[in-house]
Write an enzyme that holds these catalytic residues in place. Structure first.
Site, PDB file in Angstrom:
ATOM      1  CB  SER A 180      12.639 -40.247  14.506  1.00 17.92           C
ATOM      2  OG  SER A 180      12.498 -40.910  13.257  1.00 17.92           O
ATOM      3  CE1 TYR A 184      10.297 -44.379  17.019  1.00 20.56           C
ATOM      4  CE2 TYR A 184       9.988 -43.487  14.803  1.00 20.56           C
ATOM      5  CZ  TYR A 184      10.829 -43.853  15.845  1.00 20.56           C
ATOM      6  OH  TYR A 184      12.186 -43.675  15.715  1.00 20.56           O
TER       7      TYR A 184
END
Ligand SMILES: NC(=O)c1ccc[n+]([C@@H]2O[C@H](COP(=O)([O-])OP(=O)(O)OC[C@H]3O[C@@H](n4cnc5c(N)ncnc54)[C@H](OP(=O)(O)O)[C@@H]3O)[C@@H](O)[C@H]2O)c1
Length: 269
Positions: free
Chosen positions: A156, A170
């Site tokens: 990401s 995350y």
């Protein structure tokens, strides 16, 4: 340059005869990638926890090619091993592994719970490692010096830049997955396996629905390319990395983000 080093355009991106596993392939980014791999000719296994989601996605993807769905909870080590065994039961090797399944958790720092670390790290970081480990014999079997097997990890941009959202585990999991990608790339390159990561920017999915509903327009406006990601953007990078066109890349973290993280500006200078 000799003629046998030059592929036709179709050969450059052709995946006919290759077997792929796409985790989290039932929706969102995994579905986008699975569709691209199928259209390029690969046989694809998709996987996610929910049997009904697997069945629905298999039915949808069947229009694009040879697809099978196997439910598995990949946050559990033994489930990664079970999935790997099932995927390789009737094939000699696995050419393409896409570690895409992922989860996020947003909560303020003060109340961010221990369970949000376990849930996110088990799935986003440990399961790609467990799947590579369990599938190593099949990846080694499939890869050659001319046409290596491919591991594609979905990281990401939140593992590259600093998100404004309180997604502590995350962001850390994605930065760690990027580094694991480089570590594995160095070890597995000589074994004819490439390991790369795609770092998506904003793409419409269940995970991103709330964020894009609230901030989609401003996120798009802030991107140099002035839009959020499209299905084809993910299908395209997956096919590139899995095909002859991508056979000389390894250890790369590739942002597919419309320029959001790649052109992020600092405050000085
Ligand atoms: N969308 C974005 O803008 C964006 C941006 C950057 C990175 N990413 C990354 O892209 C990947 C896919 O995200 P997405 O946005 O497409 O999310 P999504 O719509 O929530 O899809 C997640 C997929 O993973 C599966 N999954 C969730 N938990 C699982 C588990 N324990 N075991 C096996 N499968 C599981 C889900 O199916 P089940 O619920 O049936 O298990 C689903 O197929 C993630 O790694 C995410 O971090 C997304």
């Amino acid at each position: 340059m000799t003629d046998d080093q030059i592929s036709t355009h179709a050969q450059l991106f052709d995946l006919t005869g290759k077997d792929a596993l796409v985790t989290g392939g039932t929706r969102g980014i995994g579905l986008m990638m699975a569709r691209g791999l199928l259209q390029a000719g690969a046989r694809v296994v998709i996987s996610s926890r929910k049997a009904d989601a697997c069945a629905d996605a298999q039915q949808h993807l069947a229009q694009f090619g040879d697809v099978r769905a196997i439910p598995a909870d990949l946050s559990r080590h033994e489930e990664c091993i079970r999935l790997a065994d099932l995927v390789t039961a009737d094939t000699d090797g696995l050419q393409i592994l896409v570690n895409n399944a992922g989860a996020t958790w947003g909560e303020p720092l003060e109340s961010f719970p221990d369970s949000a670390w376990d849930k996110v790290l088990d799935l986003n970081l440990k399961s790609p490692f467990w799947l590579v480990q369990a599938l190593l014999p099949a990846l080694r079997q499939a890869g050659t010096a001319d046409d290596p097997a491919r591991v594609i990890n979905v990281g990401s941009i939140d593992g590259i830049h600093v998100s404004r959202l309180p997604i502590y585990s995350y962001a850390a999991s994605k930065a760690a997955l990027h580094q694991l990608t480089r570590v594995l790339a160095r070890e597995l390159g000589p074994q004819h396996i490439t390991v790369n990561a795609v770092a998506p920017g904003p793409f419409r999915s269940k995970m991103m629905a709330a964020t894009l509903d609230a901030f989609g327009d401003s996120i798009a406006a802030s991107a140099p390319l002035r839009r959020i990601g499209r299905d084809d953007d993910m299908a395209g990078i997956a096919v590139f990395l899995a095909s002859r066109a991508g056979s000389y890349l390894t250890g790369a973290i590739i942002p597919v983000d419309g320029g959001i993280a790649t052109t992020a500006s600092g405050t000085s200078g």
